[in-house]
Motif scaffolding. Sequence first.
Motif, PDB file in Angstrom:
ATOM      1  N   ASP A  56      27.366 111.448 107.015  1.00 43.77           N
ATOM      2  CA  ASP A  56      26.253 110.952 108.259  1.00 43.77           C
ATOM      3  C   ASP A  56      27.014 110.967 109.612  1.00 43.77           C
ATOM      4  N   LEU A  57      27.888 110.813 109.552  1.00 50.09           N
ATOM      5  CA  LEU A  57      29.803 110.596 109.913  1.00 50.09           C
ATOM      6  C   LEU A  57      29.248 111.960 110.772  1.00 50.09           C
ATOM      7  N   ALA A  58      29.585 112.508 110.002  1.00 52.50           N
ATOM      8  CA  ALA A  58      30.371 114.481 110.234  1.00 52.50           C
ATOM      9  C   ALA A  58      29.543 114.972 111.160  1.00 52.50           C
ATOM     10  N   GLN A  59      28.255 114.587 111.092  1.00 54.32           N
ATOM     11  CA  GLN A  59      26.955 115.493 111.558  1.00 54.32           C
ATOM     12  C   GLN A  59      27.108 115.220 112.842  1.00 54.32           C
ATOM     13  N   LEU A  60      28.081 114.389 113.420  1.00 53.50           N
ATOM     14  CA  LEU A  60      27.728 112.986 114.694  1.00 53.50           C
ATOM     15  C   LEU A  60      28.168 114.592 115.514  1.00 53.50           C
ATOM     16  N   SER A  61      27.032 114.813 116.802  1.00 55.90           N
ATOM     17  CA  SER A  61      28.061 115.234 117.857  1.00 55.90           C
ATOM     18  C   SER A  61      29.502 115.266 118.257  1.00 55.90           C
ATOM     19  N   SER A  62      29.669 114.016 118.398  1.00 59.04           N
ATOM     20  CA  SER A  62      31.056 113.594 118.640  1.00 59.04           C
ATOM     21  C   SER A  62      31.801 113.483 118.035  1.00 59.04           C
ATOM     22  N   THR A  63      32.181 114.355 116.271  1.00 63.08           N
ATOM     23  CA  THR A  63      33.383 114.891 115.406  1.00 63.08           C
ATOM     24  C   THR A  63      33.195 115.640 115.595  1.00 63.08           C
ATOM     25  N   SER A  64      34.658 116.297 115.577  1.00 63.46           N
ATOM     26  CA  SER A  64      35.566 117.297 115.935  1.00 63.46           C
ATOM     27  C   SER A  64      35.382 118.046 114.372  1.00 63.46           C
ATOM     28  N   GLU A  65      35.579 119.663 114.946  1.00 61.27           N
ATOM     29  CA  GLU A  65      35.493 120.367 113.820  1.00 61.27           C
ATOM     30  C   GLU A  65      36.237 120.210 112.613  1.00 61.27           C
ATOM     31  N   GLU A  66      37.102 119.861 112.866  1.00 62.54           N
ATOM     32  CA  GLU A  66      38.622 119.394 112.014  1.00 62.54           C
ATOM     33  C   GLU A  66      37.975 118.260 111.312  1.00 62.54           C
ATOM     34  N   GLU A  67      37.618 117.275 111.931  1.00 64.21           N
ATOM     35  CA  GLU A  67      37.220 115.810 111.093  1.00 64.21           C
ATOM     36  C   GLU A  67      36.021 115.541 110.246  1.00 64.21           C
ATOM     37  N   LYS A  68      35.211 116.643 110.820  1.00 63.23           N
ATOM     38  CA  LYS A  68      34.037 117.008 110.496  1.00 63.23           C
ATOM     39  C   LYS A  68      33.683 117.646 108.666  1.00 63.23           C
TER      40      LYS A  68
END
Length: 300
Positions: A117-129
């Motif tokens: 769910d944290l990965a899906q947040l728009s504020s999450t960078s692609e690397e962190e996702k």
Amino acid sequence: MAAARLLHWGTVWAGGARRSWGQWARAGDGVRKILGKSTFFRRGFTLSALSYLGYEVYSLFSQSAVAHASIKVEDIIEQADYLYGSGETEKLYQLLAQHKSSEDAELLWRLARASRDLAQLSSTSEEEKKKLVYEALDYAKKALEKNSSNFAVHKWYAICISDVGDYEGIKTKISNAFLIKEHFQKAIELNPNDATSIHLMGIWCYTFAEMPWYQSRIASLLFTTPPSSTYEKALHYFHMAEKAEPNFYSKNLLFLGKTYMKLDNRKMALLWLMKAKDYPAHTEEDKQVQREAVELLNSV
């Protein structure tokens, strides 16, 4: 979410627009289930108790590692479910990540869910996702090792497997499709009343029923028996989901209408599309459902 048209097992593809499997699952783990079934409400606590609980959760974050270790698993789960129902994705992840070494499957599948769910947040960078997606799969896999009799473990393991499809290539995606199906079916077997797992199985069937011939050809070259399904099977699961929990999810209503359209049953398509259009819009996704339902109604 648009109709699943292109073969993709990390996400459901919709004419170029992608929707993750996990978005479908969120309906079954949303606020109304948390508030409807939490032990706090069963014990008759009022809303003021929830405010107090919020304070307790906040206080928990400032405790030492020793203090965290002494907290009962049941208490952590209750706090986690409250945060999930409140949409506090980041706080939920922070809470559960402190217990990532836990051997408890109930904590681990919730941590898998919180990570993706944290990965899906728009504020999450692609690397962190990407990091979080694989992290979620690791937690789900560990949860499965600890308790293979838990339906939620199988559901979220399947969702997490589908998420990594974005990074694994087409052959792995196709291979994962079989595994995803297996675990959704196992989740349904363990809990026949979980409308979310049933709905997701319907989405799986709809996706492969709608797979274009050229993609079927590619799949046939990679596997002797590629994944396949029919609209009739998808319809079966969507109706099963409605029977398990009527009107539990606007997307299920929409897909009932869309599936009937695929089967050239105009009368039933109109019935379910109207229900999807009239479904109370509590989320942005519900609003998207309403818009798509209106467009489809105008085309029927």
